[in-house]
Structures are given as structure tokens and as C-alpha cells.
Design an enzyme around this catalytic site. Sequence first.
Site, mmCIF file in Angstrom:
data_model
loop_
_atom_site.group_PDB
_atom_site.id
_atom_site.type_symbol
_atom_site.label_atom_id
_atom_site.label_comp_id
_atom_site.label_asym_id
_atom_site.label_seq_id
_atom_site.Cartn_x
_atom_site.Cartn_y
_atom_site.Cartn_z
ATOM 1 N N SER A 11 5.412 -5.111 -4.370
ATOM 2 C CA SER A 11 4.681 -4.195 -3.493
ATOM 3 C C SER A 11 3.173 -4.349 -3.671
ATOM 4 O O SER A 11 2.702 -4.957 -4.635
ATOM 5 C CB SER A 11 5.074 -2.757 -3.815
ATOM 6 O OG SER A 11 4.525 -2.388 -5.069
ATOM 7 N N LYS A 12 2.454 -3.754 -2.735
ATOM 8 C CA LYS A 12 0.990 -3.775 -2.805
ATOM 9 C C LYS A 12 0.522 -3.147 -4.120
ATOM 10 O O LYS A 12 -0.447 -3.587 -4.716
ATOM 11 C CB LYS A 12 0.420 -3.018 -1.606
ATOM 12 C CG LYS A 12 -1.071 -2.745 -1.708
ATOM 13 C CD LYS A 12 -1.664 -2.429 -0.355
ATOM 14 C CE LYS A 12 -2.918 -1.577 -0.393
ATOM 15 N NZ LYS A 12 -3.992 -1.991 -1.255
ATOM 16 N N ARG A 13 1.260 -2.121 -4.552
ATOM 17 C CA ARG A 13 0.877 -1.448 -5.795
ATOM 18 C C ARG A 13 0.922 -2.410 -6.985
ATOM 19 O O ARG A 13 0.051 -2.385 -7.847
ATOM 20 C CB ARG A 13 1.788 -0.235 -6.030
ATOM 21 C CG ARG A 13 1.178 0.762 -6.944
ATOM 22 C CD ARG A 13 1.428 2.244 -6.674
ATOM 23 N NE ARG A 13 2.449 2.569 -5.699
ATOM 24 C CZ ARG A 13 3.684 2.966 -6.034
ATOM 25 N NH1 ARG A 13 4.068 2.996 -7.297
ATOM 26 N NH2 ARG A 13 4.529 3.315 -5.090
#
Length: 509
Positions: free
Chosen positions: A264-266
Site C-alpha cells: 500500500s501507499k502507507r
Amino acid sequence: MREVRVRFAPSPTGPLHIGGVRTALYNYLFARRHGGKMILRIEDTDSQRFVPGAEEYIIESLKWCGIEIDEGVGVGGPHAPYRQSERREIYLKYAKQLVDADWAYYAFDTPEELDVLRKEAEEAGKTFAYNYEVREKLPTSLSLSKEEVEARIARGDQWVVRFKMPENEIVKMDDLIRGHVEVNTSTLDDKVLYKSVDALPTYHLANIVDDHLMEVSHVIRGEEWLPSLPLHYLLYRAFGWTDTQPEFAHLPLLLKPTGSGKLSKRDGDKMGFPVFPLFWTAPTGETSRGYREDGYLAEAFINMLSLLGWNPGTEQEIFSMQELIDSFSLDRVSKAGARFQPDKAKWFNAQYMHSLSDEQLAPFMQPILREHGIEVTDEVAGKAAGIMKERMTLVTDMWDLTSFFFVAPTEYEEKLVKKQWKGDNPAMLKALRGVLEAIEDFSKENTEAVVRAWIEAEGYSLGQVMNTLRLALVGAGKGPGMFDVTEFIGKAECLKRIDSLVNNVTPVE
Ligand code: GLU
């Protein structure tokens, strides 16, 4: 095999995740490998999730990656338009066709009516599903009279068309990556296919209708769509299109560097790597970093992505796009998720940077130089980059590694000053200045020969001379061999930089 026609069908809901780029890439490689066509279809029927700029972002990303589109948005083709919002009139007819064939029905239920049933299910300890058990308890064309249905539609009540999922039937499916899969339809719900509120189909209906009309032969997409496959199989059956139904291949997930869960972007934000191909500014102003702006070469990025889920069956790691096309096959795509490794992405980029010629390096170098107010020819820019390329990992390393070729030091590294700018060295450097000034042919080879002979004759140590010269010319203990620097900056600049050190920095005691 029938004519290969594949499609990349993103929804413009934000920047394209690298998992999406990989899906596009595998479609493209498969199309090219089999002499087929690559279609770009924009699936923008979910107006709630539409994000302005996302479509342009997708198109620019594919272009940067070298993934060419044969038919589709921005290109046109025999099945235009390829943007689903521009095909809206097409879908209602097909929704109605399914209702007429008793494969679908109109539903008029309100959120309040659904809530009652949801509560009932909860009280009975069950999870609510909109399926064969409830469809006739709600106001639908299965429970209401024909007249009532027509009257409701005529007076403008809102309705949806839902698929009438059969009860207790085994759907048998084949996936080119997963193999044979079976699902009992009693575990599935009645998905909405069309909504009167915005006169738009949902993903499922639009996707199947368009794949059929666009004569798609293979659907290659992310694993998150596997749960929709039984419905898609049944839709082909309901329409009577099983003869030309495409083959399916569901690609494994891209996993976090730790190997657990979807990338994910996180993860990227936390560990310092991008999960998008290009830099993105959301309409809210939020930004996301991209591989291009972070200094990756498109070829390296593509090479790295190609091996996340596919393996060539050999030890080869470096592949050009053409080599990927020549070796790609769905047989070698794995079922298991592929762990993303940020260091491996850097490794690939370094390999590509090292392999570029001076001419290929120049176009990356020029914008960086211009940013620093430096105007030189491509030849000069490329030469500077070429001397230092072995130490480059990212395009963004170029300035730090080459700046001394273009700007004289204004500060000197303290450690080096302390070590070199003392004792005999200032006098030695002044003498060396005289030697350099007298050299006619300032080429690397000749300068080196003359200076080495002088060092020997004078009895200096090579390290002592080179390090002091480096202090003068580079200002720090970095850079290539000193004679690469002398040749590049030329005699006048060498003398100037020596004078500058001599005149501005007091030797240490
Ligand atoms: N629009 C879907 C997506 O955003 C396409 C899925 C498919 O390829 O069928 O991923």
C-alpha cells in the site's frame, strides 16, 4: 488460438498503483508476444469514486513505461468510444435483456426496507445477503405484479437491476494461472448491474458487455477480481455468449516488503519508496511520490515490475522490453503473491544507469544542469555523467556526483583541509601549479604522465599530491580519478581553483 485482444481497464479513481502498471504490462507483453492488440478502456461508471486527472495520469504513466496502446482512449479504434461513461446508452438494453430472460430483476427497495431485513438476519445470528432468500420479500419485479412494476418505473421511482443468482449451483471455472476453480452460487449475492439513479451500469455489467463487444480474447487482471469470476461466467451464460467468452488469468498480489498483506501507499510512505509510477497531486492537494520523479529509469522500473509475479525460468534478470515480449508467458506467472523489494528496485536502476552511454545519459543530465543554471552541450553533459555513472543508483544522484565538474568549490571539507592543507603541501601545490601551467596537451593521459614524472623526480608521495590536488579542485574527498577532473575542467579552471585554495584558506599548523 483466436486473435489475441486484451484490455487494460482501469477505473480513474486516483493515481495508478504499481500493481496496476504490472497488470497493464503483462497484458501488453501477452498481446505483443501473440501479435495481438492491446486495448485501453477507461471504466468510469462509478461517479462517486471518479477523480479528475486520474485518467490523464494513467495515460501518461503508460506512455512513460513504454506500454503502447493499439486501441482505446486517446487512440480510437473500431469499438470507440472506449470510455464507459460515453457508452452509457449501450448498457440499459443489455440490462433489460437479462430481465426479459429472467436472469435479472428490477428492485425498488429503499435503504430502510433493507435495514429491516438486515436486522432480522442479525437477530437470527446470520450475515445478511441480498440473495434468493430475500429477493421475493422485497419490492422487486419477482414479488410485484407486472403492472405495479411498470407503474413504479413510469412514475419515476428509483430502481436497480440485480442479477438473479441461481441457488445451489456449482459454477465451474478455469483460470490460466489458478487452474480449475469451483464455487457454489449459494455463497454469492444478487449483484446490482444497473442503477436508474444515474442511468449507469455497475462494473460487472459494463465490463462483461464491453469485453464481449470489444471481442476481448483474454482477461488478464488482478487477483482481487477472482471473487467476481463466477458472476462473470454466469453473465456470459445469461447473455448466450459462452462461445466467445474470454479466457481469464488472475495475477498474484503485490505484497509488502515484509511479505504479509497487499503493498500500500502507507508502506511506501513508511519505508521511503513510491508505489506509483509518477508523482501525483490529488485534487485535495495531497501528493504522492513517483518512480519517475524519484530518479528511476522507465526501463529499469519495467524490468523490476516484470519479475514481480513472473519468472523467465532462467537466471537472467536484465530484460529489455523486447526481451520481455519474446520470453513472456502466462504459464510462468505464479499463483503466490510477489513480495516487493525496494532495494531490488534500486539495484535494477543502478544496473541500467551503469549501462547507459554518454549520449543516453545527456538527456537526464541536462535538465538537472539547467536547474543549476548551467548551460553546456549535450556532449559535455553526457561526458560528466559518463565519468561518474558507475556510482549512480538514481537519476537524482547525478548532481551530487558531478557538480564539481561545473562549479568550483566554495567551501572545503574540514576533514580534508585538516589532513592535507599543512606542512609541505601548500608549497608542493604551488609547484604543481607551475607544472600544470606548462603542459600543452592537457589530455588526461598526457597530464597524468607529466605529473607522475614530476612526482617521482621531486620524491613526493602520489597520495599526498593527489589528495591535495583533490582538495583544490573538488573541495572534498570524493570524485573520480584526478586526471578525469583536470581534463574535464581544463587548464585555466584548474589553475583558478588552485589559486583559490592557496589564496583563501590558511594552512593548518
Ligand atoms: N475497472 C476494473 C479495475 O479498476 C477492471 C477490472 C477488470 O480488469 O476486469 O481494476
